[in-house]
Design a protein around this motif. Structure first.
Motif, mmCIF file in Angstrom:
data_model
loop_
_atom_site.group_PDB
_atom_site.id
_atom_site.type_symbol
_atom_site.label_atom_id
_atom_site.label_comp_id
_atom_site.label_asym_id
_atom_site.label_seq_id
_atom_site.Cartn_x
_atom_site.Cartn_y
_atom_site.Cartn_z
ATOM 1 N N PRO A 81 0.816 -1.222 0.000
ATOM 2 C CA PRO A 81 0.000 0.000 0.000
ATOM 3 C C PRO A 81 0.846 1.266 0.000
ATOM 4 C CG PRO A 81 -0.138 -1.139 2.120
ATOM 5 C CD PRO A 81 0.520 -2.080 1.164
ATOM 6 N N TRP A 82 1.993 1.237 0.683
ATOM 7 C CA TRP A 82 2.883 2.402 0.658
ATOM 8 C C TRP A 82 3.450 2.601 -0.745
ATOM 9 C CZ3 TRP A 82 7.982 2.951 -0.720
ATOM 10 C CH2 TRP A 82 8.574 4.193 -0.430
ATOM 11 N N ALA A 83 3.879 1.507 -1.376
ATOM 12 C CA ALA A 83 4.438 1.595 -2.726
ATOM 13 C C ALA A 83 3.397 2.100 -3.717
ATOM 14 C CB ALA A 83 4.976 0.232 -3.161
ATOM 15 N N ALA A 84 2.145 1.697 -3.531
ATOM 16 C CA ALA A 84 1.079 2.173 -4.415
ATOM 17 C C ALA A 84 0.900 3.680 -4.264
ATOM 18 C CB ALA A 84 -0.224 1.448 -4.100
ATOM 19 N N ASP A 85 0.983 4.181 -3.022
ATOM 20 C CA ASP A 85 0.886 5.622 -2.805
ATOM 21 C C ASP A 85 2.080 6.348 -3.414
ATOM 22 O OD1 ASP A 85 -1.518 5.434 -1.501
ATOM 23 O OD2 ASP A 85 -0.667 5.499 0.520
ATOM 24 N N LEU A 86 3.260 5.752 -3.315
ATOM 25 C CA LEU A 86 4.441 6.350 -3.928
ATOM 26 C C LEU A 86 4.269 6.427 -5.441
ATOM 27 C CD1 LEU A 86 7.429 7.339 -3.553
ATOM 28 C CD2 LEU A 86 8.101 4.964 -4.032
ATOM 29 N N ASN A 105 12.898 14.746 6.332
ATOM 30 C CA ASN A 105 13.619 13.549 5.904
ATOM 31 C C ASN A 105 12.745 12.658 5.027
ATOM 32 O OD1 ASN A 105 16.012 14.226 7.137
ATOM 33 N ND2 ASN A 105 15.660 12.999 8.963
ATOM 34 N N ALA A 106 11.479 12.522 5.391
ATOM 35 C CA ALA A 106 10.570 11.714 4.573
ATOM 36 C C ALA A 106 10.448 12.294 3.174
ATOM 37 C CB ALA A 106 9.198 11.634 5.241
ATOM 38 N N ARG A 107 10.301 13.601 3.091
ATOM 39 C CA ARG A 107 10.154 14.249 1.793
ATOM 40 C C ARG A 107 11.402 14.031 0.942
ATOM 41 N NH1 ARG A 107 6.554 17.658 -0.101
ATOM 42 N NH2 ARG A 107 5.571 17.797 1.951
ATOM 43 N N ALA A 108 12.568 14.086 1.575
ATOM 44 C CA ALA A 108 13.815 13.894 0.831
ATOM 45 C C ALA A 108 14.000 12.443 0.403
ATOM 46 C CB ALA A 108 15.001 14.342 1.685
ATOM 47 N N MET A 109 13.744 11.504 1.317
ATOM 48 C CA MET A 109 13.965 10.093 1.007
ATOM 49 C C MET A 109 13.044 9.575 -0.090
ATOM 50 S SD MET A 109 14.804 8.109 4.577
ATOM 51 C CE MET A 109 13.273 8.556 5.375
ATOM 52 N N TYR A 110 11.825 10.093 -0.144
ATOM 53 C CA TYR A 110 10.838 9.581 -1.086
ATOM 54 C C TYR A 110 10.782 10.388 -2.385
ATOM 55 C CZ TYR A 110 9.101 7.250 3.168
ATOM 56 O OH TYR A 110 8.992 6.508 4.322
ATOM 57 N N ASP A 112 12.730 10.590 -5.206
ATOM 58 C CA ASP A 112 12.993 9.977 -6.520
ATOM 59 C C ASP A 112 12.303 8.625 -6.594
ATOM 60 O OD1 ASP A 112 13.938 9.592 -9.028
ATOM 61 O OD2 ASP A 112 16.069 9.614 -8.494
ATOM 62 N N ARG A 113 11.102 8.629 -7.096
ATOM 63 C CA ARG A 113 10.233 7.459 -7.048
ATOM 64 C C ARG A 113 10.749 6.242 -7.813
ATOM 65 N NH1 ARG A 113 5.262 8.944 -10.184
ATOM 66 N NH2 ARG A 113 6.779 8.707 -11.859
ATOM 67 N N ASP A 114 11.204 6.429 -9.032
ATOM 68 C CA ASP A 114 11.486 5.290 -9.906
ATOM 69 C C ASP A 114 12.556 4.334 -9.370
ATOM 70 O OD1 ASP A 114 9.506 6.243 -11.500
ATOM 71 O OD2 ASP A 114 10.814 7.005 -13.079
ATOM 72 N N PRO A 115 13.700 4.822 -8.858
ATOM 73 C CA PRO A 115 14.676 3.878 -8.291
ATOM 74 C C PRO A 115 14.122 3.101 -7.104
ATOM 75 C CG PRO A 115 15.697 6.007 -8.702
ATOM 76 C CD PRO A 115 14.229 6.195 -8.888
ATOM 77 N N ILE A 116 13.254 3.733 -6.324
ATOM 78 C CA ILE A 116 12.654 3.049 -5.175
ATOM 79 C C ILE A 116 11.755 1.908 -5.644
ATOM 80 C CG2 ILE A 116 11.156 3.292 -3.168
ATOM 81 C CD1 ILE A 116 12.049 6.231 -3.017
ATOM 82 N N LEU A 117 10.888 2.195 -6.614
ATOM 83 C CA LEU A 117 9.974 1.160 -7.114
ATOM 84 C C LEU A 117 10.735 0.039 -7.811
ATOM 85 C CD1 LEU A 117 7.048 3.376 -8.463
ATOM 86 C CD2 LEU A 117 7.146 2.061 -6.325
ATOM 87 N N THR A 118 11.804 0.378 -8.500
ATOM 88 C CA THR A 118 12.628 -0.654 -9.137
ATOM 89 C C THR A 118 13.246 -1.572 -8.095
ATOM 90 O OG1 THR A 118 13.127 0.773 -11.031
ATOM 91 C CG2 THR A 118 14.646 -1.048 -10.604
ATOM 92 N N VAL A 156 14.833 5.053 3.071
ATOM 93 C CA VAL A 156 15.468 4.886 1.767
ATOM 94 C C VAL A 156 16.819 5.575 1.806
ATOM 95 C CG1 VAL A 156 15.290 5.309 -0.710
ATOM 96 C CG2 VAL A 156 13.211 4.884 0.628
ATOM 97 N N ALA A 157 17.860 4.895 1.341
ATOM 98 C CA ALA A 157 19.205 5.471 1.336
ATOM 99 C C ALA A 157 19.978 4.945 0.140
ATOM 100 C CB ALA A 157 19.941 5.128 2.625
#
Length: 264
Positions: A81-86, A105-110, A112-118, A156-157
């Motif tokens: 569900p978090w990934a769907a929101d991202l 920190n949340a705003r910064a970590m999240y 760049d969506r595409d590398p996270i979803l990959t 995310v790091a």
């Protein structure tokens, strides 16, 4: 309401200088602000770039696949569900839902969506303190307490980073702790039993009512005191309208920054 995560990539915090976190109103979502306060100190930053309220730098993602973790089926289920929101691209909504992470920190970590979803599409692994999804660009990690919530907000790091924690994380832990005592938690679900902020076995753990009677607090200033340790100083006002300074001693633990003791 959704919950947030702290990565277990490493619990060695590289803190530098001091930051101030200013308390502000709101019952379910408080916004934290950090600024430099001394000499060459810089504002606390995350390892991810800052972003506007629209997530991602390429075309909108249409799917949000999360790789399974062998033996822990609840892990992928809690991240979906978090990934769907991202993938939906509303960064402001993610920051509101992930209220246990410092908002900046949340705003910064999240951002760049595409590398996270990959990365999340790869199989996850069971780490020492968190569940990890490792990719060539970023590593995504979610605490077990987050997995149990059903909506896991991960850290995310960059892959290979030595730490994901900074000054703002230390200040935000104290901010949340004090917000509970003053009757305005950052979220109505933010309770010690579900979201521990006190270090297990610490002096503060053995004296949980230490701040009973505290009705207000001021600016929080964070200073590094050693490898993975920090102090957060703040003025506290009690029910008799007496204000005096107090210093919180923090360390990095399995849940991120935790509070060991209070020096008044």
């Amino acid at each position: 309401m959704a919950k947030s995560g702290v990565a277990a990539l490493s619990f060695v915090a590289a803190l530098a200088g001091s930051v101030v976190l200013t308390a502000c109103g709101g019952d379910d979502q408080h916004t934290a602000h950090t600024t430099a306060t001394t000499g060459s100190a810089q504002p606390a930053t995350s390892s991810a770039p800052q972003a506007s309220s629209t997530v991602g730098t390429t075309s909108p993602a249409t799917t949000a696949q999360v790789g399974e973790v062998p033996g822990i089926p609840a892990a992928a289920a809690a991240l979906r569900p978090w990934a769907a929101d991202l993938a939906a691209g509303d960064l402001d909504a993610l920051v509101r839902k992930c209220w246990t992470i410092d908002p900046g920190n949340a705003r910064a970590m999240y951002a760049d969506r595409d590398p996270i979803l990959t990365t999340l599409a790869q199989p996850g692994i069971d780490g020492q303190w968190a569940i990890l999804w490792k990719g060539p660009v970023v590593t995504v990690s979610a605490k077990r307490t987050e997995i149990a919530s059903g909506y896991a907000c991960p850290r995310v790091a960059p892959t290979g980073a030595t730490t994901t924690f900074n000054d703002a994380d230390a200040a935000y832990a104290v901010y949340r702790y004090l917000s509970r005592f003053t009757g305005k938690p950052v979220n109505s679900a933010d309770k010690e039993g579900d979201y521990p902020l006190v270090c297990p076995g610490s002096t503060l753990a053995n004296n949980p009512g230490r701040l009973t009677g505290t009705v207000a607090f001021g600016e929080l200033t964070t200073t590094a005191t050693g490898l993975g340790d920090a102090e957060v100083t703040v003025s506290l006002t009690n029910s008799a309208n007496v204000t005096q300074p107090a210093t919180f001693l923090l360390s990095i633990g399995s849940e991120g920054y935790c509070l060991n003791d209070i020096r008044a």
